[in-house]
Design an enzyme around this catalytic site. Structure first.
Site, PDB file in Angstrom:
ATOM      1  CG  HIS A 194      -1.823  -1.186   1.298  1.00  0.00           C
ATOM      2  ND1 HIS A 194      -2.889  -1.354   0.443  1.00  0.00           N
ATOM      3  CD2 HIS A 194      -1.821  -2.276   2.116  1.00  0.00           C
ATOM      4  CE1 HIS A 194      -3.519  -2.487   0.742  1.00  0.00           C
ATOM      5  NE2 HIS A 194      -2.884  -3.059   1.739  1.00  0.00           N
ATOM      6  CD  GLU A 196      -1.479   3.030   3.532  1.00  0.00           C
ATOM      7  OE1 GLU A 196      -2.326   2.215   3.955  1.00  0.00           O
ATOM      8  OE2 GLU A 196      -1.546   3.566   2.421  1.00  0.00           O
TER       9      GLU A 196
END
Length: 274
Positions: A194, A196
């Protein structure tokens, strides 16, 4: 040889995100970075600037790294060249060797290996690569600037087909970018890739630590559950996001909880015996 006031490195890469990531790695170590989007613009930088090392993508359109290296040969320019490529063929290695290329690094470039390669080449050409020979950078951005940059990265990520339109940036309290990343589900087949997560990994690698307390995370979309767990783990206490899950059309999945059962405790405890 007298050391210059700072070390200048050219990064020629037609993928904006890749170029930004490489730039961030080198700038974090204090090097002065000049960017180019293809071989022709890289040649212009070489003509206009005193470049100590050139980091060049092999496959750029219309002029790539091989053409750039040939230009240096014809002009007698001795700047060490590092090829970056996704091509692992022996033919490329043979051609790179024939062109006098100093090193070939495979994508994605590992930050630690890149820094080690740069330092080794600087030592080879007789330049001091300690902090006295590099230039400090303190480019500060407002929260709005950082979010706009994050959204631009997300758009570029989707455009290149490497992942979905999600990106993230880690910045310090002064607004200086420490790490950045984009969704890599398509290119890595990694369920944890992902945006982040990638940004936090990048920041931790640059800082050489996993404690990110005092740093701020900017996300084009609200972090996933995996991201939230990692954010808490590394100590980040402030997160900005542009879209929530419903805005982005990615509502949280409701799945059956996993079953956890402890077994073989005594055997595992031996791992921690002194």
């Amino acid at each position: 040889m007298n050391a210059p006031s700072f070390i200048s490195i050219l990064i020629a890469e037609d993928n904006d995100i890749s170029r930004q990531l490489l730039t961030g790695i080198l700038e974090n170590k204090g090097y002065k970075v000049w960017g180019a989007i293809d071989g022709e613009s890289a040649i212009k930088v070489i003509k206009d600037r005193d470049i100590h090392i050139a980091l060049v993508d092999v496959n750029m359109a219309p002029t790539g790294g091989i053409e750039f290296a040939k230009y240096l040969i014809t002009k007698g320019i001795k700047t060490p060249v590092i090829f970056i490529t996704g091509d692992q063929s022996s033919d490329l290695l043979i051609e790179a060797n024939a062109l006098g290329v100093a090193q070939v690094l495979q994508k994605p470039v590992e930050p630690e290996r890149l820094i080690q390669t740069v330092q080794r080449l600087l030592k080879r050409i007789g330049l001091n690569h300690e902090p006295i020979a590099v230039e400090a950078h303190s480019v500060n951005h407002s929260p709005e600037d950082l979010m706009k940059k994050t959204i631009e990265m997300a758009a570029e990520n989707a455009h290149t087909g490497k992942g979905r339109p999600f990106a993230a940036v880690v910045a310090d309290m002064d607004g200086k970018i420490i790490g950045q990343g984009a969704n890599r589900h398509n290119s890595r087949f990694d369920p944890t890739a992902h945006a982040e997560v990638m940004a936090i990994r990048n920041a931790a690698e640059k800082l050489g630590q996993t404690d990110l307390k005092g740093y701020t995370l900017y996300c084009s979309s609200r972090p996933t559950r995996i991201g939230e767990a990692l954010i808490e783990s590394v100590g980040i206490t402030k997160v900005y996001y542009a879209l929530n899950h419903d805005d982005a059309g990615t509502p949280l999945k409701h799945t059956s909880p996993a079953s956890f059962e402890q077994i073989c405790k005594d055997e595992a405890l031996k791992l921690f015996e002194s």
